[in-house]
Scaffold this motif. Sequence first.
Motif, short mmCIF file in Angstrom:
data_model
loop_
_atom_site.label_atom_id
_atom_site.label_comp_id
_atom_site.label_asym_id
_atom_site.label_seq_id
_atom_site.Cartn_x
_atom_site.Cartn_y
_atom_site.Cartn_z
N GLN A 1 0.83 -1.21 0.00
CA GLN A 1 0.00 0.00 0.00
C GLN A 1 0.86 1.26 0.00
OE1 GLN A 1 -2.86 0.16 3.21
NE2 GLN A 1 -3.31 2.33 2.87
N ILE A 2 1.89 1.26 0.83
CA ILE A 2 2.76 2.45 0.95
C ILE A 2 3.48 2.72 -0.38
CG2 ILE A 2 4.82 3.37 2.09
CD1 ILE A 2 3.87 1.68 4.58
N THR A 3 4.00 1.66 -1.00
CA THR A 3 4.74 1.87 -2.25
C THR A 3 3.83 2.30 -3.39
OG1 THR A 3 4.59 -0.52 -2.71
CG2 THR A 3 6.59 0.28 -1.63
N GLU A 4 2.55 1.98 -3.30
CA GLU A 4 1.59 2.46 -4.30
C GLU A 4 1.19 3.91 -4.06
OE1 GLU A 4 -1.69 -0.23 -4.12
OE2 GLU A 4 -0.77 -1.70 -5.47
N GLU A 5 1.18 4.32 -2.80
CA GLU A 5 0.66 5.64 -2.45
C GLU A 5 1.71 6.75 -2.44
OE1 GLU A 5 -2.96 4.13 0.53
OE2 GLU A 5 -1.11 4.99 1.36
N THR A 6 2.98 6.38 -2.25
CA THR A 6 3.99 7.42 -2.07
C THR A 6 5.31 7.00 -2.69
OG1 THR A 6 5.05 8.84 -0.42
CG2 THR A 6 4.75 6.54 0.16
N GLU A 7 6.18 7.96 -2.95
CA GLU A 7 7.52 7.68 -3.47
C GLU A 7 8.39 7.15 -2.34
OE1 GLU A 7 10.22 7.28 -6.47
OE2 GLU A 7 8.18 8.04 -6.67
N THR A 8 9.10 6.07 -2.61
CA THR A 8 9.95 5.46 -1.58
C THR A 8 11.37 5.29 -2.11
OG1 THR A 8 9.37 3.22 -2.29
CG2 THR A 8 8.01 4.21 -0.56
N GLN A 9 12.33 5.27 -1.17
CA GLN A 9 13.72 5.02 -1.55
C GLN A 9 14.11 3.56 -1.33
OE1 GLN A 9 16.88 8.06 -1.04
NE2 GLN A 9 15.53 8.92 0.55
N CYS A 10 13.60 2.97 -0.28
CA CYS A 10 13.89 1.56 -0.01
C CYS A 10 13.09 0.69 -0.96
CB CYS A 10 13.56 1.22 1.44
SG CYS A 10 13.79 -0.54 1.84
N LYS A 11 13.75 -0.22 -1.65
CA LYS A 11 13.09 -1.00 -2.70
C LYS A 11 13.16 -2.50 -2.48
CE LYS A 11 12.51 2.84 -5.13
NZ LYS A 11 11.17 3.46 -5.28
N GLN A 12 13.58 -2.95 -1.30
CA GLN A 12 13.73 -4.38 -1.05
C GLN A 12 13.32 -4.71 0.37
OE1 GLN A 12 17.70 -5.73 -3.34
NE2 GLN A 12 17.98 -3.91 -2.11
N ILE A 13 12.77 -5.92 0.57
CA ILE A 13 12.39 -6.35 1.91
C ILE A 13 12.85 -7.79 2.14
CG2 ILE A 13 10.44 -4.79 2.25
CD1 ILE A 13 8.57 -7.03 1.33
N ILE A 14 13.10 -8.08 3.42
CA ILE A 14 13.35 -9.45 3.88
C ILE A 14 12.15 -9.84 4.72
CG2 ILE A 14 14.86 -10.97 5.19
CD1 ILE A 14 17.12 -8.87 4.65
N ILE A 15 11.37 -10.77 4.24
CA ILE A 15 10.13 -11.18 4.91
C ILE A 15 10.47 -12.26 5.92
CG2 ILE A 15 7.81 -12.11 4.59
CD1 ILE A 15 7.96 -11.11 1.66
N SER A 16 10.40 -11.91 7.19
CA SER A 16 10.76 -12.86 8.25
C SER A 16 9.82 -12.68 9.44
CB SER A 16 12.22 -12.65 8.69
OG SER A 16 12.37 -11.37 9.29
N GLY A 17 9.78 -13.72 10.27
CA GLY A 17 8.91 -13.69 11.45
C GLY A 17 7.66 -14.51 11.23
N GLY A 18 7.61 -15.68 11.82
CA GLY A 18 6.41 -16.52 11.72
C GLY A 18 6.27 -17.25 10.40
N ILE A 19 7.34 -17.37 9.63
CA ILE A 19 7.29 -18.13 8.38
C ILE A 19 7.53 -19.60 8.73
CG2 ILE A 19 8.16 -18.34 6.03
CD1 ILE A 19 7.01 -15.58 6.71
N LYS A 20 6.45 -20.37 8.76
CA LYS A 20 6.53 -21.74 9.26
C LYS A 20 6.78 -22.78 8.17
CE LYS A 20 5.44 -20.29 13.41
NZ LYS A 20 6.48 -20.15 14.45
N SER A 21 6.61 -22.40 6.92
CA SER A 21 6.77 -23.37 5.84
C SER A 21 7.20 -22.65 4.58
CB SER A 21 5.46 -24.11 5.58
OG SER A 21 4.51 -23.24 4.97
N ILE A 22 7.68 -23.42 3.62
CA ILE A 22 8.05 -22.85 2.33
C ILE A 22 6.84 -22.20 1.66
CG2 ILE A 22 8.67 -23.49 -0.04
CD1 ILE A 22 11.04 -23.07 1.77
N LEU A 23 5.66 -22.81 1.79
CA LEU A 23 4.48 -22.23 1.15
C LEU A 23 4.10 -20.89 1.78
CD1 LEU A 23 2.17 -25.28 0.38
CD2 LEU A 23 3.74 -24.06 -1.14
N ASP A 24 4.30 -20.73 3.08
CA ASP A 24 4.09 -19.42 3.70
C ASP A 24 4.99 -18.38 3.05
OD1 ASP A 24 2.27 -20.46 5.49
OD2 ASP A 24 3.66 -20.53 7.18
N GLY A 25 6.27 -18.70 2.95
CA GLY A 25 7.22 -17.76 2.37
C GLY A 25 6.96 -17.52 0.90
#
Length: 330
Positions: A253-277
């Motif tokens: 939502q944020i990247t659609e609504e406003t200009e951002t400089q950070c362009k990458q994320i590491i999705i972590s926390g509560g990822i219990k399986s490969i399908l979750d990730g």
Amino acid sequence: MEDRKKDHIHMAFKASVDKMLVDNRFMYEPLLAAHPNQDLAPFQFLGKTMKNPFWISSMTGGTQNAACINSKLAKVANEFGLGMGLGSCRVLLDSDDHWNDFKVRSIIGNQYPFFSNLGIAQVENLVEKGEVEKIDLLNKQLDTDGTIIHINPFQEAFQPEGDRIKHPPIETIQKLLEETKYPVIVKEVGQGMGYESLKALLKLNVAAIEFGAFGGTNFTKLEQMRRENPHSLSENFAHIGHTAHDMVLMVNQITEETETQCKQIIISGGIKSILDGFYLHKISKIPSVIGMASLFLQYSLKDYEHLKNMVENMAEAWLLAENYLRVRSI
């Protein structure tokens, strides 16, 4: 074949799956691909080339087993082309006794992302003293690509020996970015971040945001457990937070609504399986990799072959998902 057929007969009734447990996140398309016969195509992340979308999130530092754990993690990162964040390097600011616990660049190789790690309280202290060069020196001596700053106000508040954070972390991060020569990743430690914090970070020139979302190891709860006299009135603080799914949607939502400089994320926390990730990676509108700290730590405490087999299975499962699954519209 006869043994296999006998297994099928004996196990058929036990192998039924409750239709209420169907995973509705995906469309399963069994006709449109053969079994995968090659690895994923390499891709760019944090200025380096990775081979698999798995990030070894920051875990341990300054303990007796750190050198052994970090060496095994660095070896598997090299073998499978992963990125890696070290555990807290705070001990290196005060002593020269633990350098060998962290110096694993020669094992992971120069071609993969490798980051040091400090807490926001330590960074705040160094910024106040005008000693940001100590962070740059740390990265130079470890040959890391940059620094992960972990944001943990609840953890520090409940930790018996915790530090006090005197300034809003976003201000400290801004000052650090103005002075450091190295890229910076910002992460939480088990409770994630809300919309306004993500929006503020995405506007800064940080290399990436790591979620450290709610649902995995919760360091607020951990510190509450360590207290000699925990108070029941404060235990619910460990139940506050944002899941990785919620955070992906907020970042979208944020990247659609406003200009951002950070362009990458590491999705972590509560990822219990490969399908979750896999699901969260696919619905993210900006490039992402997946962190599963607890799983990596669990297997790094065993021998290297167990750790290698685990990552090998992760990579194979990801390829199967790529070939046969399509994410439903959200």
